[in-house]
Design a protein around this motif. Sequence first.
Motif, PDB file in Angstrom:
ATOM      1  N   GLY A 159      80.941  53.875  70.862  1.00  0.00           N
ATOM      2  CA  GLY A 159      79.639  54.433  70.530  1.00  0.00           C
ATOM      3  C   GLY A 159      79.542  55.862  71.015  1.00  0.00           C
ATOM      4  N   GLU A 160      78.561  56.108  71.873  1.00  0.00           N
ATOM      5  CA  GLU A 160      78.348  57.472  72.372  1.00  0.00           C
ATOM      6  C   GLU A 160      79.630  58.005  73.012  1.00  0.00           C
ATOM      7  OE1 GLU A 160      74.151  58.182  73.800  1.00  0.00           O
ATOM      8  OE2 GLU A 160      75.365  58.738  75.547  1.00  0.00           O
ATOM      9  N   GLN A 161      80.208  57.170  73.855  1.00  0.00           N
ATOM     10  CA  GLN A 161      81.534  57.472  74.394  1.00  0.00           C
ATOM     11  C   GLN A 161      82.439  56.327  73.994  1.00  0.00           C
ATOM     12  OE1 GLN A 161      80.386  57.637  78.592  1.00  0.00           O
ATOM     13  NE2 GLN A 161      81.030  59.771  78.607  1.00  0.00           N
ATOM     14  N   ASN A 162      83.721  56.616  73.835  1.00  0.00           N
ATOM     15  CA  ASN A 162      84.663  55.541  73.518  1.00  0.00           C
ATOM     16  C   ASN A 162      85.608  55.389  74.691  1.00  0.00           C
ATOM     17  OD1 ASN A 162      83.834  54.991  70.742  1.00  0.00           O
ATOM     18  ND2 ASN A 162      84.519  57.093  70.389  1.00  0.00           N
ATOM     19  N   VAL A 163      85.548  54.218  75.307  1.00  0.00           N
ATOM     20  CA  VAL A 163      86.408  54.031  76.468  1.00  0.00           C
ATOM     21  C   VAL A 163      86.784  52.554  76.607  1.00  0.00           C
ATOM     22  CG1 VAL A 163      84.422  53.922  78.058  1.00  0.00           C
ATOM     23  CG2 VAL A 163      86.664  54.478  78.960  1.00  0.00           C
ATOM     24  N   GLY A 164      88.052  52.347  76.967  1.00  0.00           N
ATOM     25  CA  GLY A 164      88.535  50.984  77.195  1.00  0.00           C
ATOM     26  C   GLY A 164      88.734  50.772  78.682  1.00  0.00           C
ATOM     27  N   LEU A 165      88.464  49.567  79.161  1.00  0.00           N
ATOM     28  CA  LEU A 165      88.587  49.265  80.581  1.00  0.00           C
ATOM     29  C   LEU A 165      89.336  47.952  80.737  1.00  0.00           C
ATOM     30  CD1 LEU A 165      84.813  49.906  81.171  1.00  0.00           C
ATOM     31  CD2 LEU A 165      86.613  51.378  82.117  1.00  0.00           C
ATOM     32  N   PHE A 166      90.418  47.980  81.477  1.00  0.00           N
ATOM     33  CA  PHE A 166      91.128  46.735  81.751  1.00  0.00           C
ATOM     34  C   PHE A 166      91.125  46.497  83.251  1.00  0.00           C
ATOM     35  CE2 PHE A 166      95.205  44.432  82.639  1.00  0.00           C
ATOM     36  CZ  PHE A 166      94.785  43.206  82.144  1.00  0.00           C
ATOM     37  N   PHE A 167      90.561  45.386  83.632  1.00  0.00           N
ATOM     38  CA  PHE A 167      90.451  45.021  85.043  1.00  0.00           C
ATOM     39  C   PHE A 167      91.558  44.022  85.339  1.00  0.00           C
ATOM     40  CE2 PHE A 167      86.389  46.306  83.436  1.00  0.00           C
ATOM     41  CZ  PHE A 167      85.846  47.091  84.439  1.00  0.00           C
ATOM     42  N   ASP A 168      92.604  44.495  85.995  1.00  0.00           N
ATOM     43  CA  ASP A 168      93.742  43.621  86.259  1.00  0.00           C
ATOM     44  C   ASP A 168      93.500  42.916  87.587  1.00  0.00           C
ATOM     45  OD1 ASP A 168      96.115  42.342  86.053  1.00  0.00           O
ATOM     46  OD2 ASP A 168      97.377  44.108  86.378  1.00  0.00           O
ATOM     47  N   TYR A 169      92.881  41.770  87.476  1.00  0.00           N
ATOM     48  CA  TYR A 169      92.407  41.027  88.648  1.00  0.00           C
ATOM     49  C   TYR A 169      92.551  39.543  88.324  1.00  0.00           C
ATOM     50  CZ  TYR A 169      89.083  39.381  92.194  1.00  0.00           C
ATOM     51  OH  TYR A 169      88.495  38.742  93.250  1.00  0.00           O
ATOM     52  N   PRO A 170      93.264  38.779  89.143  1.00  0.00           N
ATOM     53  CA  PRO A 170      93.663  37.433  88.733  1.00  0.00           C
ATOM     54  C   PRO A 170      92.695  36.306  89.076  1.00  0.00           C
ATOM     55  CG  PRO A 170      94.830  38.075  90.720  1.00  0.00           C
ATOM     56  CD  PRO A 170      93.955  39.224  90.363  1.00  0.00           C
ATOM     57  N   SER A 171      91.541  36.650  89.626  1.00  0.00           N
ATOM     58  CA  SER A 171      90.591  35.600  89.987  1.00  0.00           C
ATOM     59  C   SER A 171      89.294  35.812  89.205  1.00  0.00           C
ATOM     60  CB  SER A 171      90.382  35.638  91.502  1.00  0.00           C
ATOM     61  OG  SER A 171      89.578  34.570  91.897  1.00  0.00           O
ATOM     62  N   ARG A 172      88.243  35.160  89.636  1.00  0.00           N
ATOM     63  CA  ARG A 172      86.969  35.141  88.915  1.00  0.00           C
ATOM     64  C   ARG A 172      86.374  36.552  88.781  1.00  0.00           C
ATOM     65  NH1 ARG A 172      81.409  34.152  89.852  1.00  0.00           N
ATOM     66  NH2 ARG A 172      80.601  32.503  88.505  1.00  0.00           N
ATOM     67  N   LEU A 173      86.059  36.919  87.561  1.00  0.00           N
ATOM     68  CA  LEU A 173      85.563  38.264  87.281  1.00  0.00           C
ATOM     69  C   LEU A 173      84.377  38.140  86.327  1.00  0.00           C
ATOM     70  CD1 LEU A 173      86.276  41.336  87.571  1.00  0.00           C
ATOM     71  CD2 LEU A 173      87.758  41.055  85.605  1.00  0.00           C
ATOM     72  N   VAL A 174      83.269  38.784  86.679  1.00  0.00           N
ATOM     73  CA  VAL A 174      82.037  38.615  85.896  1.00  0.00           C
ATOM     74  C   VAL A 174      81.788  39.854  85.039  1.00  0.00           C
ATOM     75  CG1 VAL A 174      79.539  38.231  86.055  1.00  0.00           C
ATOM     76  CG2 VAL A 174      81.082  37.151  87.719  1.00  0.00           C
ATOM     77  N   PHE A 175      81.552  39.634  83.755  1.00  0.00           N
ATOM     78  CA  PHE A 175      81.209  40.725  82.831  1.00  0.00           C
ATOM     79  C   PHE A 175      79.763  40.534  82.383  1.00  0.00           C
ATOM     80  CE2 PHE A 175      85.778  40.454  82.499  1.00  0.00           C
ATOM     81  CZ  PHE A 175      86.202  41.759  82.319  1.00  0.00           C
ATOM     82  N   ASP A 176      78.861  41.220  83.018  1.00  0.00           N
ATOM     83  CA  ASP A 176      77.453  41.177  82.604  1.00  0.00           C
ATOM     84  C   ASP A 176      77.281  42.351  81.635  1.00  0.00           C
ATOM     85  OD1 ASP A 176      74.729  41.727  82.397  1.00  0.00           O
ATOM     86  OD2 ASP A 176      74.289  40.977  84.403  1.00  0.00           O
ATOM     87  N   ILE A 177      77.233  42.024  80.339  1.00  0.00           N
ATOM     88  CA  ILE A 177      77.256  43.097  79.334  1.00  0.00           C
ATOM     89  C   ILE A 177      75.874  43.205  78.698  1.00  0.00           C
ATOM     90  CG2 ILE A 177      78.486  44.043  77.341  1.00  0.00           C
ATOM     91  CD1 ILE A 177      80.871  42.301  78.085  1.00  0.00           C
ATOM     92  N   GLY A 178      74.978  43.869  79.391  1.00  0.00           N
ATOM     93  CA  GLY A 178      73.620  43.995  78.872  1.00  0.00           C
ATOM     94  C   GLY A 178      72.865  42.676  78.930  1.00  0.00           C
TER      95      GLY A 178
ATOM     96  N   ASN B 242      94.323  46.093  97.779  1.00  0.00           N
ATOM     97  CA  ASN B 242      95.705  45.649  97.727  1.00  0.00           C
ATOM     98  C   ASN B 242      95.862  44.641  96.592  1.00  0.00           C
ATOM     99  OD1 ASN B 242      98.315  45.134  98.429  1.00  0.00           O
ATOM    100  ND2 ASN B 242      97.765  43.765 100.137  1.00  0.00           N
ATOM    101  N   PRO B 243      96.036  45.144  95.367  1.00  0.00           N
ATOM    102  CA  PRO B 243      96.014  44.235  94.214  1.00  0.00           C
ATOM    103  C   PRO B 243      97.230  43.317  94.143  1.00  0.00           C
ATOM    104  CG  PRO B 243      95.894  46.553  93.527  1.00  0.00           C
ATOM    105  CD  PRO B 243      96.274  46.541  94.969  1.00  0.00           C
ATOM    106  N   PHE B 244      97.012  42.175  93.533  1.00  0.00           N
ATOM    107  CA  PHE B 244      98.100  41.244  93.239  1.00  0.00           C
ATOM    108  C   PHE B 244      98.817  41.740  91.981  1.00  0.00           C
ATOM    109  CE2 PHE B 244     100.020  37.558  91.280  1.00  0.00           C
ATOM    110  CZ  PHE B 244     100.621  36.940  92.361  1.00  0.00           C
ATOM    111  N   GLU B 245     100.152  41.651  91.977  1.00  0.00           N
ATOM    112  CA  GLU B 245     100.910  42.117  90.804  1.00  0.00           C
ATOM    113  C   GLU B 245     100.932  41.014  89.745  1.00  0.00           C
ATOM    114  OE1 GLU B 245     101.801  45.184  90.514  1.00  0.00           O
ATOM    115  OE2 GLU B 245     101.411  45.718  92.607  1.00  0.00           O
ATOM    116  N   THR B 246     100.058  41.126  88.772  1.00  0.00           N
ATOM    117  CA  THR B 246      99.977  40.087  87.743  1.00  0.00           C
ATOM    118  C   THR B 246     101.072  40.238  86.693  1.00  0.00           C
ATOM    119  OG1 THR B 246      98.599  41.367  86.255  1.00  0.00           O
ATOM    120  CG2 THR B 246      97.454  40.098  87.953  1.00  0.00           C
ATOM    121  N   GLU B 247     101.611  41.446  86.606  1.00  0.00           N
ATOM    122  CA  GLU B 247     102.582  41.794  85.564  1.00  0.00           C
ATOM    123  C   GLU B 247     101.997  41.663  84.155  1.00  0.00           C
ATOM    124  OE1 GLU B 247     106.763  40.577  86.618  1.00  0.00           O
ATOM    125  OE2 GLU B 247     105.708  39.802  88.378  1.00  0.00           O
TER     126      GLU B 247
END
Length: 663
Positions: free
Chosen positions: A95-114, A9-14
């Motif tokens: 790179g091998e695949q090209n893809v964009g990801l947007f995580f619409d989430y208004p609190s703490r979000l961790v991006f462990d990128i390798g 049930n996501p929050f509407e961040t707009e």
Amino acid sequence: MVRKYVFGNPFETEAIVKEVEAEQGTPAYGEISLEEGFSFTYRLAEDDMVYGLGEANRGLNKRGYCYISDCTDDPEHTEDKRSLYGAHNLVVISGEQNVGLFFDYPSRLVFDIGYTREDTMKVSCEAADLYLYVIEGENAYDIVKQFRKLIGRSYIPPKFAFGLGQSRWGYKTREDFENVAKGYRENQIPLDMIYMDIDYMQDYKDFTLNEKEFSDFPDFVQGMKEQGIRLVPIIDAGVKMEEGYSVYEEGVKNNYFCKREDGSDFAAAVWPGYTHFPDVLNPEARKWFGDHYRDLIDQGIEGFWNDMNEPAIFYSKEGMEELKQTLRKCIEDDVEEIPVWLLGDKVAAMANNKEDYKRFYHNINGKKIRHDKVHNLFGYNMTRAAGEAFERIYPDRRFLMFSRSSYVGMHRYGGIWTGDNKSWWSHLLLNLKMMPSLNMCGFLYTGADLGGFGADTTRDLLLRWLALGVFTPLMRNHAAVETREQEPYQFERVEDFRGIIETRYRLIPYLYSEYMKAALEDDLYFKPLAFVYPEDSVALRVEDQMMIGNEIMIAPVYVQNARGRYVYLPEEMKFVKFSKEGAYTEQVLEKGHHYVEVALDEVPLFIRKDRCIPVAKAAQCVEKIDTTNLELLGYEGAEYTLFEDDGIHKDYENPANYKVLKK
Ligand code: GLC
């Protein structure tokens, strides 16, 4: 192609303005787990690069570290920091695949990128309530452009905001400001804005003025304008608790402040002492707070900067109570030695304490939401309060507005500055690397504190940093109280500073035109080389040179005592060095690696093959730039389409704004 997935049930961040139909099932990329909160795991191929994250530490390619979206007031931007002031949850894998990801989430979000595993990107958060947008495209640039269409048009400042701004935390009196104006004008250094930091207010109360110093504020503002200078006051998030202060009283009376669980107004200490936070997530409170900007606009003000809106908390009443208990216990126990380590830790932990963010609530359309669940939206909505008020009250006019904290969506209402950096060479480079990432997330009107905010600057650092600042839409010299004074006229051979700043003004017709095109076409103003030369394997990994607009590349010098630098040219280019008194040199350089010499008083840039750029004569302020006599620099026979409008109204779509110039 954009696909939208809904979890919980996501929050509407707009953040997103374009309607996208939600998909059933799970994305074709990565693996999703809902076992412990939410996580998205993606296997990275060896050569994959990861762009995005806007205002984040380290490089343009985010691979190899862990970043956390958690808006934080932390003035120590050392390499180990994972969170800065903004939360810009876009990553683009290229790179091998090209893809964009947007995580619409208004609190703490961790991006462990390798970081934990070299070949794995894991994005995770505590609550499985979010929207995930998956964007497929030909390449990273194409994906970013699609993302920008989703989030809506970037904020457009008035044209004067492309001039230089001078700021310092410590200017207090009318005389202080007048001395800055004098320092610039007497030395014939162009200037368009002087920023007013917290000391202009009466006891740090928002929307007030120090009564003694600014008894006739409209007259002061007008006097400055006559010299071509706009005053730009700061607005802080916290409203001082003080009987008789109308903003405080209105907020209390109408329940416009964030409240504790028991319904009382939450108290957090910031510069003014205890304050209440306006509940800018509540539309009614947002409108009320926004309307207050008018208090200053009515006195001639045309721009603001919003600060401390993570929101920053020095300590809360509860935090202070806990500290007192610890102290009391020490006294009761009659301790022989003061446990310094314990006290030190306790005091340090009081500031921006995560527990405090769980102690207050927002009232969003009748629903009570604990702050930590929507923490990353505060700065966004404070700036939105102002932006919506400007729209409502002055629909035709543009205002200068930028914020410290932000979330995607805020880019429609204002720009950002990158907060409390230091007078370090490494932060000059960080400034450069961050700009394209910010542009990807919609933030076009951006810049760093030139010369560095904390710590003492040096003459050479300021010159080199200004030479980068020539190209950042927001060009502002700002420093902290008690640091070395860093207005250009504080240093020897002021003509070197004048020359660099004049170059900015000479380039404004081009820089403004490219900014406007980027904003109106949802494009980037700052681009990585890889976006323009996707087939060039060397350009792909270059992080210390950037493309600006469609015609030029920049390669700033960011090493102390260097007399120049190595640069890579993905194609033949014309190397131009601007120096003092309108002088410049030109040289055609072949595709490939070069060492170029750049003196401290020079601004280097590279014009792409078969392109040209317009250059004006220097002027003391933006309004005085003569755009009727532009010189074209670059390749013979090239054409340039100049965007030019009145710089204050919003008649953007008028075809008369475009003019083709031919060299
Ligand atoms: C914060 C801001 C800084 C400002 C200071 C005083 O640290 O980031 O720019 O000068 O507060 O208002």
